[in-house]
Design an enzyme around this catalytic site. Structure first.
Site, PDB file in Angstrom:
ATOM      1  N   CYS A 248     -48.474  -7.710 -29.543  1.00 36.56           N
ATOM      2  CA  CYS A 248     -48.191  -7.239 -27.926  1.00 36.56           C
ATOM      3  C   CYS A 248     -49.520  -6.770 -27.506  1.00 36.56           C
ATOM      4  O   CYS A 248     -49.762  -5.637 -27.273  1.00 36.56           O
ATOM      5  CB  CYS A 248     -47.185  -6.134 -27.592  1.00 36.56           C
ATOM      6  SG  CYS A 248     -45.625  -6.674 -28.705  1.00 36.56           S
ATOM      7  N   ALA A 250     -51.788  -8.283 -25.244  1.00 35.11           N
ATOM      8  CA  ALA A 250     -52.638  -8.533 -23.853  1.00 35.11           C
ATOM      9  C   ALA A 250     -52.455  -7.124 -22.986  1.00 35.11           C
ATOM     10  O   ALA A 250     -51.356  -6.684 -22.984  1.00 35.11           O
ATOM     11  CB  ALA A 250     -51.791  -9.793 -23.086  1.00 35.11           C
ATOM     12  N   GLY A 252     -55.598  -6.893 -23.832  1.00 29.77           N
ATOM     13  CA  GLY A 252     -56.634  -6.956 -25.126  1.00 29.77           C
ATOM     14  C   GLY A 252     -57.715  -5.607 -24.964  1.00 29.77           C
ATOM     15  O   GLY A 252     -58.388  -5.887 -25.816  1.00 29.77           O
ATOM     16  N   GLY A 253     -57.203  -4.817 -24.422  1.00 31.13           N
ATOM     17  CA  GLY A 253     -57.955  -3.762 -24.353  1.00 31.13           C
ATOM     18  C   GLY A 253     -58.168  -3.078 -25.859  1.00 31.13           C
ATOM     19  O   GLY A 253     -59.518  -2.922 -26.190  1.00 31.13           O
ATOM     20  N   LYS A 254     -56.965  -3.055 -26.496  1.00 28.77           N
ATOM     21  CA  LYS A 254     -57.148  -2.291 -27.522  1.00 28.77           C
ATOM     22  C   LYS A 254     -57.578  -3.231 -28.833  1.00 28.77           C
ATOM     23  O   LYS A 254     -58.130  -2.971 -29.832  1.00 28.77           O
ATOM     24  CB  LYS A 254     -55.730  -1.487 -28.146  1.00 28.77           C
ATOM     25  CG  LYS A 254     -55.270  -0.625 -27.300  1.00 28.77           C
ATOM     26  CD  LYS A 254     -54.044  -0.045 -27.676  1.00 28.77           C
ATOM     27  CE  LYS A 254     -53.619   0.840 -26.514  1.00 28.77           C
ATOM     28  NZ  LYS A 254     -53.004   0.027 -25.433  1.00 28.77           N
ATOM     29  N   ASP A 272     -49.193 -12.230 -28.169  1.00 29.03           N
ATOM     30  CA  ASP A 272     -48.544 -11.719 -26.971  1.00 29.03           C
ATOM     31  C   ASP A 272     -47.608 -12.878 -26.535  1.00 29.03           C
ATOM     32  O   ASP A 272     -47.900 -13.956 -26.840  1.00 29.03           O
ATOM     33  CB  ASP A 272     -49.540 -11.226 -26.050  1.00 29.03           C
ATOM     34  CG  ASP A 272     -48.826 -10.444 -24.969  1.00 29.03           C
ATOM     35  OD1 ASP A 272     -49.140  -9.336 -25.073  1.00 29.03           O
ATOM     36  OD2 ASP A 272     -47.969 -11.126 -23.848  1.00 29.03           O
ATOM     37  N   ASP A 298     -43.726 -14.830 -29.919  1.00 34.84           N
ATOM     38  CA  ASP A 298     -42.683 -13.739 -29.586  1.00 34.84           C
ATOM     39  C   ASP A 298     -42.693 -12.710 -31.130  1.00 34.84           C
ATOM     40  O   ASP A 298     -42.501 -13.227 -32.165  1.00 34.84           O
ATOM     41  CB  ASP A 298     -41.238 -14.506 -29.565  1.00 34.84           C
ATOM     42  CG  ASP A 298     -40.290 -13.323 -29.359  1.00 34.84           C
ATOM     43  OD1 ASP A 298     -40.547 -12.111 -29.539  1.00 34.84           O
ATOM     44  OD2 ASP A 298     -38.891 -13.772 -29.113  1.00 34.84           O
ATOM     45  N   ASP A 317     -48.257  -1.980 -29.902  1.00 30.01           N
ATOM     46  CA  ASP A 317     -48.309  -1.338 -28.861  1.00 30.01           C
ATOM     47  C   ASP A 317     -47.150  -1.951 -27.978  1.00 30.01           C
ATOM     48  O   ASP A 317     -47.240  -2.947 -27.232  1.00 30.01           O
ATOM     49  CB  ASP A 317     -49.736  -1.958 -27.835  1.00 30.01           C
ATOM     50  CG  ASP A 317     -50.075  -0.869 -26.727  1.00 30.01           C
ATOM     51  OD1 ASP A 317     -49.331   0.153 -26.726  1.00 30.01           O
ATOM     52  OD2 ASP A 317     -51.104  -1.267 -26.163  1.00 30.01           O
ATOM     53  N   CYS A 370     -46.861   3.553 -23.934  1.00 29.45           N
ATOM     54  CA  CYS A 370     -47.528   4.242 -22.808  1.00 29.45           C
ATOM     55  C   CYS A 370     -46.095   4.996 -22.110  1.00 29.45           C
ATOM     56  O   CYS A 370     -46.261   4.766 -20.820  1.00 29.45           O
ATOM     57  CB  CYS A 370     -48.333   3.633 -22.013  1.00 29.45           C
ATOM     58  SG  CYS A 370     -47.642   2.183 -21.355  1.00 29.45           S
TER      59      CYS A 370
HETATM   60  C1  LIG Z   1     -48.373  -2.418 -23.297  1.00 35.68           C
HETATM   61  S1  LIG Z   1     -48.636  -4.249 -23.128  1.00 35.68           S
HETATM   62  C2  LIG Z   1     -50.154  -4.179 -24.245  1.00 35.68           C
HETATM   63  C3  LIG Z   1     -51.278  -3.792 -23.900  1.00 35.68           C
HETATM   64  C4  LIG Z   1     -52.430  -4.210 -24.943  1.00 35.68           C
HETATM   65  N1  LIG Z   1     -52.040  -3.671 -26.255  1.00 35.68           N
HETATM   66  C5  LIG Z   1     -53.840  -3.522 -24.425  1.00 35.68           C
HETATM   67  O1  LIG Z   1     -54.158  -2.609 -25.088  1.00 35.68           O
HETATM   68  O2  LIG Z   1     -54.304  -4.245 -23.590  1.00 35.68           O
HETATM   69  C6  LIG Z   1     -47.464  -4.909 -23.759  1.00 35.68           C
HETATM   70  C7  LIG Z   1     -47.615  -6.296 -23.933  1.00 35.68           C
HETATM   71  O3  LIG Z   1     -46.387  -6.734 -24.756  1.00 35.68           O
HETATM   72  C8  LIG Z   1     -45.944  -8.364 -24.503  1.00 35.68           C
HETATM   73  N2  LIG Z   1     -44.690  -8.338 -24.721  1.00 35.68           N
HETATM   74  C9  LIG Z   1     -43.473  -8.129 -24.292  1.00 35.68           C
HETATM   75  N3  LIG Z   1     -42.794  -8.692 -25.050  1.00 35.68           N
HETATM   76  C10 LIG Z   1     -43.003  -9.217 -26.104  1.00 35.68           C
HETATM   77  C11 LIG Z   1     -42.779 -10.118 -27.476  1.00 35.68           C
HETATM   78  N4  LIG Z   1     -41.316 -10.272 -27.419  1.00 35.68           N
HETATM   79  N5  LIG Z   1     -43.498 -10.470 -27.993  1.00 35.68           N
HETATM   80  C12 LIG Z   1     -44.931 -10.399 -27.988  1.00 35.68           C
HETATM   81  N6  LIG Z   1     -45.576  -9.869 -26.884  1.00 35.68           N
HETATM   82  C13 LIG Z   1     -44.453  -9.000 -26.029  1.00 35.68           C
HETATM   83  C14 LIG Z   1     -46.278  -8.056 -22.860  1.00 35.68           C
HETATM   84  O4  LIG Z   1     -46.594  -9.360 -22.519  1.00 35.68           O
HETATM   85  C15 LIG Z   1     -47.374  -7.090 -22.892  1.00 35.68           C
HETATM   86  O5  LIG Z   1     -48.749  -7.928 -22.760  1.00 35.68           O
END
Ligand SMILES: C[S@@+](CC[C@H](N)C(=O)[O-])C[C@H]1O[C@@H](n2cnc3c(N)ncnc32)[C@H](O)[C@@H]1O
Length: 434
Positions: A248, A250, A252-254, A272, A298, A317, A370
């Site tokens: 998860c 995107a 990509g900050g972390k 992601d 996924d 995340d 968050c």
């Molecule tokens: C809180 S954001 C992540 C922020 C990211 N870690 C950062 O620091 O920039 C949650 C992410 O989970 C992804 N997401 C949601 N369901 C998912 C899944 N089943 N598998 C993978 N990614 C998923 C979303 O597309 C979203 O980008």
């Protein structure tokens, strides 16, 4: 082009179509050239979302029956917002907002009447709004109740913080420069800022500025990231030679922060589900000249993307209600529904269970959200620990946040941070069941 009309249209995309404010606004701003106009439209849209429940209550007091037309309703809210919250001269706010009805002439007298009546009866109407909790706190009722249930003592502060403008925080790329040096670069550009003592990479600006005014932003010296989010990379404790999974990931900050912190990784795999958001990870890494293996997949079904090699560190995340970042995304108060929470909790559980087997024995998984809701945070982790005898919670001893039943919670506004939750889970050998 009438800036009030543009703002109203953006808001009706959010109110009527359920689009996110960021997406609707980005799209609308593409055609606006003047920086001043863009800033005004943005201030109107964010402001109306922040104060939506108050403005909507006041509007209801000024109408005989609810307004069905989303564009006209949004315009009325834009008008009321200017009159109560902006330094626009009242006569200009009224006349410009009324002018914005020109494509719907039937609405002209209505908007005129609403705004003029508001000006005449402002004190009484605002007093009435102060007596009605949803309007006074400008939050939906279910959310007020949920925050009060989870954080009885801090609820009022959290709800008030949600309605404030958040600070702009920078993450200094410590692989390239020091915070002290970057502070100096900021000072040379008259950008007032200070370091955040408990977070080694964070600098908080006194006032937000466009990123292109930040010294060497394009060269990757800094990124924009809230302090709370900057704590993740340190908690993950990555070491040279580690294989790291960022699920998860995107935008990509972390991911970027982990790579900035440790240049000797064996590999970092970022996954992601959203291809377009994954594109943003790629752009962010390019600006910072960092590399990772980026996969669209996924997280709940690693069989689709995992190569079978275990990871020493996993950052999860998790997708969450994002109730800790309402001050940055005030449309969450309009778009999130009470019933979403249970669904998100189920998804988080599913992903956590699915990625746990990918962690090497002795490895560490950092679970993050968050959110400030216990259901998504400590209760989620507690349930996981109860069901996984090989998972051991490593307590987080820190001078930020509060320790819960497990993990550590930052409530929104603490040390000017977003609301965030972290828990560290180490993979040990299976505990003997009693
Ligand atoms: C809180 S954001 C992540 C922020 C990211 N870690 C950062 O620091 O920039 C949650 C992410 O989970 C992804 N997401 C949601 N369901 C998912 C899944 N089943 N598998 C993978 N990614 C998923 C979303 O597309 C979203 O980008």
């Amino acid at each position: 082009m009438n800036t009030r009309l543009v703002a109203a249209r953006v808001l009706s995309r959010v109110l009527q179509d359920g689009q996110s404010l960021t997406a609707a606004l980005d799209n609308a701003l593409l055609t606006i050239e003047s920086g001043k106009d863009r800033a005004f439209i943005q201030a109107l849209c964010y402001g109306v979302c922040r104060q939506f429940h108050r403005l909507d209550f006041i509007l209801s007091q000024l109408l005989d029956k609810p307004l069905k037309d989303a564009d006209v309703k949004s315009l009325a809210l834009v008008g009321l917002y200017q009159l109560n919250f902006m330094r626009v001269k009242p006569h200009a706010a009224v006349s410009e907002t009324v002018l914005a009805t020109r494509k719907k002439p039937w609405a002209k007298s209505l908007i005129n009447a609403v705004l003029r009546t508001y000006l005449r009866e402002q004190e009484g109407l605002e007093h009435k709004a102060d007596k009605f909790q949803v309007a006074a706190l400008s939050h939906p009722d279910w959310l007020i109740k949920q925050v009060e249930q989870d954080w009885p003592e801090q609820a009022l502060t959290i709800l008030q913080e949600n309605n404030r403008q958040p600070p702009m925080v920078l993450r200094v790329n410590l692989a390239k420069t020091s915070r002290e040096h970057y502070l100096q670069l900021l000072a040379e550009k008259d950008i007032a800022a200070e370091i955040v003592g408990f977070c080694p990479s964070a600098i908080m600006l006194d006032k937000p500025v466009p990123v292109d005014l930040l010294p060497d932003f394009a060269d990757g010296l800094v990124s924009v990231q809230d302090t709370a989010a900057q704590l993740a990379a340190g908690l993950l404790d990555v070491q040279p030679g580690h294989r790291v999974l960022d699920v998860c990931a995107a935008p990509g900050g972390k991911t970027a922060h982990i790579l900035e912190n440790q240049s000797q990784l064996k590999e970092l795999v970022a996954v992601d589900i959203d291809e377009s958001r994954m594109q943003r990870v790629s752009e962010n890494l390019q600006r910072l000249k960092l590399q990772a293996k980026l996969l669209v997949g996924d997280a709940a079904d690693p069989s689709g993307w995992w190569d079978g090699k275990p990871f020493d560190r996993i950052l999860l995340d998790a997708p969450c209600s994002a109730l800790g970042v309402i001050r940055r995304h005030p449309d969450i108060k309009l778009l999130r529904r009470a019933e979403d929470i249970g669904q998100l909790q189920a998804l988080q559980k599913f992903i956590l269970q699915a990625v746990w087997p990918l962690l090497a024995p002795g490895g560490l998984l950092l679970y993050a959200t968050c959110s400030i809701l216990k259901q998504e945070n400590e209760q989620q982790v507690q349930a996981f620990l109860a069901e996984h005898s090989d998972a051991i919670e490593l307590p987080i001893n820190a001078d930020w946040g509060v320790a819960g039943a497990c993990g550590r919670q930052i409530v929104t506004g603490e040390s000017a941070m977003d609301g965030f939750y972290y828990a560290r889970l180490k993979k040990g050998s299976p505990r003997t069941k009693l």
